[in-house]
Design a protein around this motif. Structure first.
Motif, PDB file in Angstrom:
ATOM      1  N   GLU A   1       0.807  -1.212   0.000  1.00  0.00           N
ATOM      2  CA  GLU A   1       0.000   0.000   0.000  1.00  0.00           C
ATOM      3  C   GLU A   1       0.843   1.266   0.000  1.00  0.00           C
ATOM      4  OE1 GLU A   1       0.136  -1.423   4.349  1.00  0.00           O
ATOM      5  OE2 GLU A   1       0.223  -2.237   2.309  1.00  0.00           O
ATOM      6  N   HIS A   2       2.138   1.121   0.318  1.00  0.00           N
ATOM      7  CA  HIS A   2       3.041   2.267   0.309  1.00  0.00           C
ATOM      8  C   HIS A   2       4.127   2.119  -0.751  1.00  0.00           C
ATOM      9  CE1 HIS A   2       1.142   3.577   3.993  1.00  0.00           C
ATOM     10  NE2 HIS A   2       1.495   2.472   4.610  1.00  0.00           N
ATOM     11  N   SER A   3       3.970   1.167  -1.666  1.00  0.00           N
ATOM     12  CA  SER A   3       5.002   0.884  -2.664  1.00  0.00           C
ATOM     13  C   SER A   3       4.464   1.119  -4.073  1.00  0.00           C
ATOM     14  CB  SER A   3       5.506  -0.561  -2.528  1.00  0.00           C
ATOM     15  OG  SER A   3       6.064  -0.775  -1.247  1.00  0.00           O
ATOM     16  N   LEU A   4       5.388   1.331  -4.984  1.00  0.00           N
ATOM     17  CA  LEU A   4       5.029   1.640  -6.370  1.00  0.00           C
ATOM     18  C   LEU A   4       6.068   1.031  -7.296  1.00  0.00           C
ATOM     19  CD1 LEU A   4       3.281   3.470  -8.366  1.00  0.00           C
ATOM     20  CD2 LEU A   4       5.114   5.127  -8.109  1.00  0.00           C
ATOM     21  N   SER A   5       5.599   0.320  -8.318  1.00  0.00           N
ATOM     22  CA  SER A   5       6.507  -0.257  -9.308  1.00  0.00           C
ATOM     23  C   SER A   5       5.748  -0.474 -10.605  1.00  0.00           C
ATOM     24  CB  SER A   5       7.109  -1.577  -8.794  1.00  0.00           C
ATOM     25  OG  SER A   5       6.082  -2.510  -8.511  1.00  0.00           O
ATOM     26  N   LYS A   6       6.497  -0.798 -11.659  1.00  0.00           N
ATOM     27  CA  LYS A   6       5.879  -1.041 -12.963  1.00  0.00           C
ATOM     28  C   LYS A   6       4.911  -2.212 -12.882  1.00  0.00           C
ATOM     29  CE  LYS A   6      10.024  -1.245 -14.776  1.00  0.00           C
ATOM     30  NZ  LYS A   6      11.152  -1.388 -15.721  1.00  0.00           N
ATOM     31  N   PRO A   7       3.813  -2.161 -13.626  1.00  0.00           N
ATOM     32  CA  PRO A   7       3.467  -1.262 -14.742  1.00  0.00           C
ATOM     33  C   PRO A   7       2.651  -0.031 -14.352  1.00  0.00           C
ATOM     34  CG  PRO A   7       1.950  -3.103 -14.719  1.00  0.00           C
ATOM     35  CD  PRO A   7       2.893  -3.318 -13.576  1.00  0.00           C
ATOM     36  N   TYR A   8       2.632   0.380 -13.094  1.00  0.00           N
ATOM     37  CA  TYR A   8       1.974   1.601 -12.628  1.00  0.00           C
ATOM     38  C   TYR A   8       0.475   1.630 -12.960  1.00  0.00           C
ATOM     39  CZ  TYR A   8       6.919   2.810 -13.157  1.00  0.00           C
ATOM     40  OH  TYR A   8       8.291   2.799 -13.129  1.00  0.00           O
ATOM     41  N   GLN A   9      -0.162   0.514 -12.846  1.00  0.00           N
ATOM     42  CA  GLN A   9      -1.591   0.463 -13.161  1.00  0.00           C
ATOM     43  C   GLN A   9      -2.403   1.254 -12.145  1.00  0.00           C
ATOM     44  OE1 GLN A   9      -2.625  -3.667 -13.426  1.00  0.00           O
ATOM     45  NE2 GLN A   9      -1.630  -3.951 -15.411  1.00  0.00           N
ATOM     46  N   GLY A  10      -3.278   2.112 -12.650  1.00  0.00           N
ATOM     47  CA  GLY A  10      -4.189   2.863 -11.800  1.00  0.00           C
ATOM     48  C   GLY A  10      -3.594   4.033 -11.061  1.00  0.00           C
ATOM     49  N   VAL A  11      -2.358   4.436 -11.383  1.00  0.00           N
ATOM     50  CA  VAL A  11      -1.732   5.555 -10.679  1.00  0.00           C
ATOM     51  C   VAL A  11      -2.403   6.854 -11.089  1.00  0.00           C
ATOM     52  CG1 VAL A  11       0.401   6.869 -10.370  1.00  0.00           C
ATOM     53  CG2 VAL A  11       0.468   4.374 -10.458  1.00  0.00           C
ATOM     54  N   GLY A  12      -2.966   7.551 -10.110  1.00  0.00           N
ATOM     55  CA  GLY A  12      -3.518   8.877 -10.349  1.00  0.00           C
ATOM     56  C   GLY A  12      -4.767   8.920 -11.199  1.00  0.00           C
ATOM     57  N   THR A  13      -5.485   7.798 -11.355  1.00  0.00           N
ATOM     58  CA  THR A  13      -6.620   7.795 -12.272  1.00  0.00           C
ATOM     59  C   THR A  13      -7.980   7.836 -11.584  1.00  0.00           C
ATOM     60  OG1 THR A  13      -6.554   5.375 -12.325  1.00  0.00           O
ATOM     61  CG2 THR A  13      -5.309   6.562 -14.028  1.00  0.00           C
ATOM     62  N   GLY A  14      -8.015   7.675 -10.268  1.00  0.00           N
ATOM     63  CA  GLY A  14      -9.319   7.689  -9.619  1.00  0.00           C
ATOM     64  C   GLY A  14      -9.195   7.600  -8.118  1.00  0.00           C
ATOM     65  N   SER A  15     -10.350   7.536  -7.469  1.00  0.00           N
ATOM     66  CA  SER A  15     -10.374   7.511  -6.016  1.00  0.00           C
ATOM     67  C   SER A  15      -9.822   6.220  -5.438  1.00  0.00           C
ATOM     68  CB  SER A  15     -11.817   7.721  -5.523  1.00  0.00           C
ATOM     69  OG  SER A  15     -12.664   6.705  -6.042  1.00  0.00           O
ATOM     70  N   SER A  16      -9.771   5.158  -6.236  1.00  0.00           N
ATOM     71  CA  SER A  16      -9.257   3.883  -5.752  1.00  0.00           C
ATOM     72  C   SER A  16      -7.740   3.777  -5.869  1.00  0.00           C
ATOM     73  CB  SER A  16      -9.901   2.731  -6.526  1.00  0.00           C
ATOM     74  OG  SER A  16      -9.588   2.825  -7.907  1.00  0.00           O
ATOM     75  N   SER A  17      -7.099   4.743  -6.491  1.00  0.00           N
ATOM     76  CA  SER A  17      -5.655   4.697  -6.676  1.00  0.00           C
ATOM     77  C   SER A  17      -4.935   4.946  -5.358  1.00  0.00           C
ATOM     78  CB  SER A  17      -5.228   5.742  -7.709  1.00  0.00           C
ATOM     79  OG  SER A  17      -3.817   5.814  -7.784  1.00  0.00           O
ATOM     80  N   LEU A  18      -3.818   4.256  -5.176  1.00  0.00           N
ATOM     81  CA  LEU A  18      -3.002   4.452  -3.981  1.00  0.00           C
ATOM     82  C   LEU A  18      -2.044   5.622  -4.126  1.00  0.00           C
ATOM     83  CD1 LEU A  18      -2.102   0.737  -3.131  1.00  0.00           C
ATOM     84  CD2 LEU A  18      -3.832   2.182  -2.052  1.00  0.00           C
ATOM     85  N   TRP A  19      -1.872   6.120  -5.347  1.00  0.00           N
ATOM     86  CA  TRP A  19      -0.926   7.198  -5.604  1.00  0.00           C
ATOM     87  C   TRP A  19      -1.584   8.280  -6.461  1.00  0.00           C
ATOM     88  CZ3 TRP A  19       3.962   7.216  -3.459  1.00  0.00           C
ATOM     89  CH2 TRP A  19       4.359   6.019  -2.855  1.00  0.00           C
ATOM     90  N   ASN A  20      -1.294   9.534  -6.128  1.00  0.00           N
ATOM     91  CA  ASN A  20      -1.813  10.681  -6.868  1.00  0.00           C
ATOM     92  C   ASN A  20      -0.685  11.443  -7.535  1.00  0.00           C
ATOM     93  OD1 ASN A  20      -4.178  11.144  -4.247  1.00  0.00           O
ATOM     94  ND2 ASN A  20      -4.643  10.396  -6.274  1.00  0.00           N
ATOM     95  N   LEU A  21      -0.970  11.932  -8.735  1.00  0.00           N
ATOM     96  CA  LEU A  21      -0.031  12.785  -9.452  1.00  0.00           C
ATOM     97  C   LEU A  21      -0.421  14.247  -9.279  1.00  0.00           C
ATOM     98  CD1 LEU A  21       0.281  10.826 -12.820  1.00  0.00           C
ATOM     99  CD2 LEU A  21       1.835  10.751 -10.864  1.00  0.00           C
TER     100      LEU A  21
END
Length: 376
Positions: free
Chosen positions: A71-91
């Motif tokens: 829940e605090h990690s990020l790696s490829k393929p970056y699915q769902g990053v910054g695309t909605g309320s369910s994303s764990l990461w915001n741009l």
């Protein structure tokens, strides 16, 4: 009777032949089952060694295990990053999701971008591994400005400190690629003394309780906890940074030489960071620019043993602080006196001294005359 016996013999022989014919197949089936079980065990072991988050991994002496926190990690393929309320990461800002990395800022002037985790972190001891890349067309000292890694109370707050707000609350780790202070010294026809000059790119760290400003003109020198030189631009191999927080002890190491070895950069005891803050990374460009790319962020929970005394000492805190940290003197130094001002000060000081001596002599003579009159 003979015929029945012969027939039974023939049937028994046929059964044995069929069983013999089936034995290789049965043996192959048993072997396939064993092979599949072995492959599964080998795959599970491989996942554990890679730190897949399904199990623990042994770390250095005095430590127990570490667990990847997805829940605090990020790696490829970056699915769902910054695309909605369910994303764990915001741009934020000019940050973009690419296939192989997340670009915080492109190699263009006056850009800023950030990537923030939406989930607050309540771990007591943790380690953040950052895989990043800084590159661009700028030559020596014609690139900037760098990127920052954050663990702060507030998130998604744009500002002048590598794309984040000033007077933040929490921890900031800065990969600074442009020497502002050195260029100002050169513009004023001054030179650094060998004892204070720093070689850029430069990694530094700062803990803030919301009352301190990051000094851009001095590259954060007044408030830094420590730092080291880190030549990270335009390299053809991977570059990594690790931030480790264990038992109030902050350690920052880097792997930037292509040797797959951690090298010490900053080590500060007595750092007190509250739980429930957010991880993020940001970058900014000005007149000079670079590509600032984040390839992965991996947060590990570290499980360590604590004595009862350590449990009492390591209770939760509510504001970031550093033991025995001296706050910088924010008062500006007085400008040097000119020659005329120094002459006037000395001249009037002498005049005042002579005047005081003359008045003293006159008062002393009057006192003596009055004494003689009373005597006669």
């Amino acid at each position: 009777m003979g015929w029945a016996t012969g027939r039974a013999f023939d049937e028994g022989t046929a059964v044995r032949k069929m069983a013999a014919a089936l034995r290789p197949s049965e043996w192959w089936q048993r072997w396939r089952r064993r092979l599949s079980a072995w492959d599964g065990s080998r795959m599970l072991l491989l996942l554990l060694l890679l730190g897949s988050g399904q199990g623990p991994r042994r770390v250095w002496a005095g430590q127990t295990f570490e667990y990847l926190k997805r829940e605090h990690s990020l790696s490829k393929p970056y699915q769902g990053v910054g695309t909605g309320s369910s994303s764990l990461w915001n741009l934020m800002g000019n940050a973009m999701v690419m296939t192989q990395y997340i670009r915080l800022t492109p190699d263009m002037q006056s850009k800023q971008g950030a990537l923030w985790n939406r989930v607050p972190c309540f771990l007591r001891d943790w380690e953040l591994q950052v895989h990043f890349k800084i590159h661009g067309q700028g030559k020596k000292n014609l690139h900037g400005d760098g990127l920052a890694i954050w663990y702060t109370k507030d998130r998604m707050q744009p500002g002048p400190v590598f794309g984040n707000m000033d007077k933040f609350v929490g921890l900031g780790v800065f990969v600074d690629t442009y020497p502002n202070e050195e260029k100002q010294q050169e513009a004023q026809k001054r030179r650094y003394s060998p004892g204070v000059q720093r070689v850029f790119p430069y990694i530094s760290a700062m803990v803030n309780n919301g009352s301190l400003s990051y000094d851009h003109e001095r590259d954060g020198r007044p408030t830094e906890l420590g730092g080291c030189t880190a030549i990270v631009r335009n390299l053809h191999y991977d570059t990594f940074l690790v931030i480790r927080y264990v038992k109030r002890h902050l350690t920052i190491m880097m792997d930037i030489d292509g040797k797959h070895e951690w090298r010490d950069c900053i080590e500060v005891p007595g750092v007190r960071l509250p739980r429930g803050y957010y991880f993020g990374t940001s970058s900014i460009t000005g007149d000079l620019s670079d590509n600032h790319d984040v390839i992965s962020l991996k947060l590990f929970e570290l499980t360590v043993e604590r004595t009862p005394e350590e449990e009492k000492l390591h209770r939760d805190v509510f504001l970031p602080s550093v033991d025995n940290m001296k706050l910088p003197d924010m008062t500006a130094p007085l400008p040097p006196l000119s020659g005329l001002a120094l002459f006037l000060i000395v001249f009037f000081s002498l005049v005042f001294s002579v005047f005081a001596i003359v008045i003293g002599i006159i008062l002393y003579n009057k006192w003596q005359e009055q004494s003689r009159k009373r005597f006669y």
